[in-house]
Design an enzyme around this catalytic site. Structure first.
Site, short mmCIF file in Angstrom:
data_model
loop_
_atom_site.label_atom_id
_atom_site.label_comp_id
_atom_site.label_asym_id
_atom_site.label_seq_id
_atom_site.Cartn_x
_atom_site.Cartn_y
_atom_site.Cartn_z
N ASP A 3 0.87 -1.18 0.00
CA ASP A 3 0.00 0.00 0.00
C ASP A 3 0.91 1.23 0.00
OD1 ASP A 3 -2.14 1.74 0.06
OD2 ASP A 3 -3.20 0.73 1.69
C1 BGC Z 1 -5.24 3.11 0.17
C2 BGC Z 1 -5.34 2.05 -0.92
C3 BGC Z 1 -5.25 2.70 -2.28
C4 BGC Z 1 -3.94 3.47 -2.35
C5 BGC Z 1 -3.71 4.13 -3.70
C6 BGC Z 1 -4.06 4.02 -0.03
O1 BGC Z 1 -4.17 5.13 0.81
O2 BGC Z 1 -5.17 2.47 1.42
O3 BGC Z 1 -6.55 1.35 -0.78
O4 BGC Z 1 -5.34 1.72 -3.28
O5 BGC Z 1 -3.95 4.48 -1.36
O6 BGC Z 1 -4.54 5.20 -3.89
#
Ligand code: BGC
Length: 893
Positions: A257
């Site tokens: 993530d």
């Molecule tokens: C979130 C993810 C997301 C990623 C990219 C993160 O803050 O937890 O679910 O895919 O950002 O935007």
């Protein structure tokens, strides 16, 4: 007497729905991957595993053109494509209902269509990796991302995630299951350590991921931010290698993530394959680790293989993304799913459906009932178009029916995520310098923390209820579109001043409050009421200084230093006397910046029985109309959990007032999770849970309200009466103590916990009414199939009412025999059946051996204890209609 130990006991969702020729079992794919790998230099391999920051995508990996490896162009999910590149379709895509609404349909066929829309639109908007679906179990009722997953039960999550993935991957697009693993709260998500026992992991938190691998053939996994049992998820060998690869058989790749990778060799050796969004600990540092021998060439090769396998196997090399128009019928799919996901929670006296010809006037009420509302954060989709509940009702109401709208309370913003008393409504505020008719306060904003120079922004704000930082990222903010945007220059440190007057709706003692992080002062009549009379720079945290008490009343401090403080003072106010108000605020604490920005609310608690003029007006409108429809909402987003279960921004009082004014009131909840309805539940006759129902939400709500659609949604999570009446009861369990959150409830998550603790929920898991009624009869069971131990359970459902309707019949297994404690009831299967009045149908469900088993930690496998087990069939987890017993035979019998 036991029992076989089977590490790999059938599929986790009880189906054997694997594809016949998945990418991960194809020798041809493996050969091609080997050929590519053998042509790659170490630098190219490092390049492939290290993400690139790119403003046009969620995450991005530049192409390796020499080798014909395309760019990996990623978009969020999970409820539609979030397009960062504004030049593509104006940044717009079909906003499907949030996954929690899909979960409320309990319909794997709709899940497959949902996935098909996601895959088609990802591809048509230039993406070949979709960052979804999410299968984070709804563990705490206030969880900020509950709307992005499929509820509290692992079987339901598993049965919906797999078809969503297959739908996405029916296009040349890789799906990403997230957030692996145990990412069940947003509070301190980047640092919190989730302490969870192995049996609980196996039985509750991992099965949806396991199903994504075994039954969905998912290409990618996103490692979560949090720690699990001491190790960050992205460097957790047990999760990434032992379980995901060795036991579940995953052959695709794991990405981190956003910034969730905390190491170089540790994460690479634990099983992380790609760092996102850019080189934080990999890139050159990984190169160094390779040179030092801390990461072996074989490990790097394996990481590359895992990324290439689905990239090749799902046809990404042959099918470069093609930007094109979005398929026409996706809005209809969005609407159908929204309709099927709406849950009729209560319907006293059969108020619903409204008979179009007898209702002559409808009051539509609610702060944002005139817009479509969505969950925020990375899951927010910029919709192709929207139909608000007000639009939907206006369009559907019979000709000649008068539909009038009043908001009743102010539009919602991320300020709703702050704790403390509700914000002062604009209907009692007048801005300084205004013409007297305008509502709100005069606002000046500075990009520095000292109120110096010309303000960057000057305007009128309806309320003082700011929560910036993460929530103010472009495209992440789910605030009402009626509120003007806050320029991104003010996202982090800043200062602001609000001035004007407050006029009480009635004489009395009012509590006025400030909730804030940084430095804040409230002046009434030019006298300091809350805060310290020092310069902004000198004040770190407020204290109960005597200066704050003068001259009005008692000061109350709450909260920890790094959380927003709430200070309350009691003031006597008279209805005919406007009082000058000034609020000065600086977002100047060291922790304020990019992620945690301004947090300030000017709040109130009026004397008992006193209502704001806007609530009073809404109640008067409701009293004048035949029927009132109150559409209430929450603000939910990643990065924060809700501060409680009450409806924010005065909506509790609004519902109560409208419900008192007109007993023919329908409340429509547009929230991602449960709401505490204690203050008003007895008032409205009918209650619909509509969730965040996507771009066609208004059409879907109107279709159910007027009976074009007979509701069939069922709750995918329990609605407690209050936060205190849920199985999460200690600070250790939530929000955690000293950085650790202990999952001491073990497997007793959701209804399993309510059942064991004998809690009486407001609405139980699986609940949902219909405009017709169903009867259940004639339960029979087969003996276990000798080949795989499955049991066929069969029963008859009859439509005993007067309308065609769909029932979601649910099958639960009771406590398993033997000494090891298991929950009194666990979901083991479900099915939809659509029946005309008087019609009946036999339903046959297959119960998998896994459902009759528990995880035996010492033995490291699933155990199916022999003996009697109750089989329960019903219309909700607390409305069981048929019961019988199966005797599970001892092994080999
Ligand atoms: C979130 C993810 C997301 C990623 C990219 C993160 O803050 O937890 O679910 O895919 O950002 O935007």
């Amino acid at each position: 007497m036991t029992s076989v130990i089977e590490p790999d006991l059938s599929s986790p969702d009880g189906t054997d729905g694997e594809s016949t020729d998945p990418w991960h079992r194809s020798p041809a794919v493996d050969d091609r991957v080997e050929a590519l790998l053998s042509g790659m230099t170490p630098a190219e391999k490092i390049e492939l595993v290290t993400g690139d920051i790119n403003v046009d995508y969620g995450f991005y990996k530049a192409p390796l053109a020499r080798l014909g490896i395309p760019a990996l162009t990623m978009c969020d999910g999970p409820s539609g494509v979030r397009i960062n590149k504004r030049s593509v379709n104006g940044g717009r895509a079909t906003a499907l209902p949030a996954p929690i609404a899909l979960a409320a349909t309990w319909d794997p066929v709709l899940a497959a269509r949902y996935g098909d829309v996601l895959g088609a639109e990802a591809f048509a908007t230039g993406h070949n990796v979709f960052l979804g679906p999410a299968v984070d179990i709804a563990r705490v009722p206030v969880g900020g991302r509950t709307f992005e997953s499929f509820g509290e039960d692992p079987l339901l999550q598993a049965r919906l995630a797999a078809p969503v993935i297959r739908g996405i991957q029916s296009h040349p697009v890789q799906a990403t299951i997230k957030h692996y693993a145990v990412n069940n709260q947003e509070h301190h998500r980047a640092t919190v350590d989730a302490e969870v026992d192995e049996r609980t992991l196996r039985e509750i938190y991992l099965p949806p991921f396991e199903a994504a691998v075994r039954n969905g053939d998912v290409a990618a996994v996103m490692g979560a931010f949090n720690k699990v049992n001491g190790d960050f998820a992205c460097e957790n060998r047990l999760l990434l290698t032992d379980l995901l690869r060795r036991q579940f058989g995953f052959r695709g790749w794991v990405m981190s993530d956003y910034g969730a990778n905390h190491s170089t060799a540790e994460s690479a050796n634990a099983g992380l394959d790609q760092e996102q969004p850019g080189a934080g600990h990999w890139g050159q540092q990984l190169r160094q680790a390779l040179d030092d021998g801390r990461v072996s060439p074989a490990t790097l090769d394996e990481m590359v293989r895992r990324i290439l396998r689905p990239t090749v196997g799902l046809g990404l090399l042959e099918h470069p993304v093609e930007i094109g128009p979005l398929p026409e019928d996706h809005s209809r799919v969005s609407r159908e799913i929204a309709e099927a996901g709406i849950v009729l929670l209560k319907n006293d006296g059969g108020l619903l459906p409204l008979a179009g010809d007898t209702v002559r006037s409808i009051a539509v009420i609610g702060p944002d009932a005139d817009e479509a509302v969505f969950g925020g954060g990375s899951g927010l989709v910029n919709p192709v178009h929207t139909v608000s509940p007000l639009d939907g009702i206006r369009r559907r109401a019979a000709a000649g029916t008068i539909v009038e709208y009043l908001p009743g309370t102010d539009p919602l913003s991320a300020g709703a995520l702050l704790p403390g008393p509700d914000p002062v409504p604009s209907s009692i505020l007048t801005p300084e310098g205004g013409d007297g008719s305008e509502l709100g306060l005069h606002a000046e904003y500075w990009t520095n923390t000292g109120f110096t120079g010309d303000p960057h922004l000057v305007r009128t704000d309806l309320q003082v209820d700011l929560n910036l930082g993460f929530f103010n990222f472009p495209g992440f903010n789910a605030a009402s579109a009626k509120l003007p945007e806050i320029p991104t220059e003010l996202t982090g440190q800043m200062s602001a001043r609000w001035t004007g007057t407050l006029t009480a709706p009635a004489d009395g003692d009012y509590e006025l409050s400030l909730t804030w992080l940084g430095t804040a002062r409230l002046y009434v009549d030019d006298q300091l009421l809350i805060g310290l009379a020092a310069s902004a720079q000198d004040i770190a945290a407020p204290t109960a200084s005597p200066t704050s008490l003068y001259p009005y009343g008692q000061l109350v401090l709450q909260g920890a230093a790094s959380e927003p403080e709430t200070v309350t003072a009691t003031v006597r106010l008279l209805a005919d006397r406007p009082r000058p108000i000034r609020i000065e605020y600086a977002a100047d604490s060291p922790e304020q910046g990019f992620l945690t920005g301004a947090q300030i609310r000017f709040g109130w608690r009026p004397p008992n029985g006193v209502r704001s003029p806007s609530v009073t007006a809404a109640a008067a409108l409701a009293a004048r109309c035949d029927t009132a429809v109150v559409v209430v909402r929450a603000y939910e987003s990643e990065h924060a959990d809700r501060p409680g279960l009450h409806l924010p921004n005065g909506q509790d009082e609004l519902v109560r007032a409208v419900g008192e004014a007109n007993p023919r009131t329908v409340v429509v909840l547009t929230t991602g999770g449960p709401v505490d309805m204690t203050n008003w539940h007895d008032r409205p006759a009918a209650l619909l849970q509509a969730w965040y129902a996507g771009q066609e939400q208004g059409s879907a709500i109107a279709a159910v309200v007027f009976g074009d659609v007979n509701p069939s949604g069922k709750l995918p999570l329990t609605f407690p009466r209050s936060l205190a009446e849920s199985p999460i009861r200690t600070a250790e369990q939530y929000p955690g103590v000293d950085g650790t959150v202990r999952y001491t409830e073990g497997i007793l998550v959701g209804y399993r916990g309510y059942d064991v603790l004998q809690l009486d929920p407001l609405y139980p898991f699986g609940h949902g009414l219909s405009y017709t009624a169903f009867a259940y009869d004639d339960l029979t069971i087969s003996s276990p199939d000798p080949s795989d131990g499955t049991v066929a359970v069969s029963f008859v459902v009859r439509n005993t009412g007067e309308r065609t309707g769909t029932e979601v019949a649910q099958l639960y297994l009771g406590t398993l025999p033997g000494e090891v404690p298991t929950p009194p009831r666990q979901l083991a299967g479900f099915a939809q059946v659509t029946l005309d009045p008087g019609q009946s149908q036999r339903v046959t469900l297959s119960v998998a051996r896994r459902s009759m088993s528990y995880w035996h930690v010492a033995a490291g496998g699933w155990v199916t204890p022999p003996g009697p087990v109750a089989i329960e069939v019903g219309t909700s987890s607390r409305d069981i209609r048929l019961v019988t017993t199966i005797v599970v035979p001892a092994t080999g019998q």
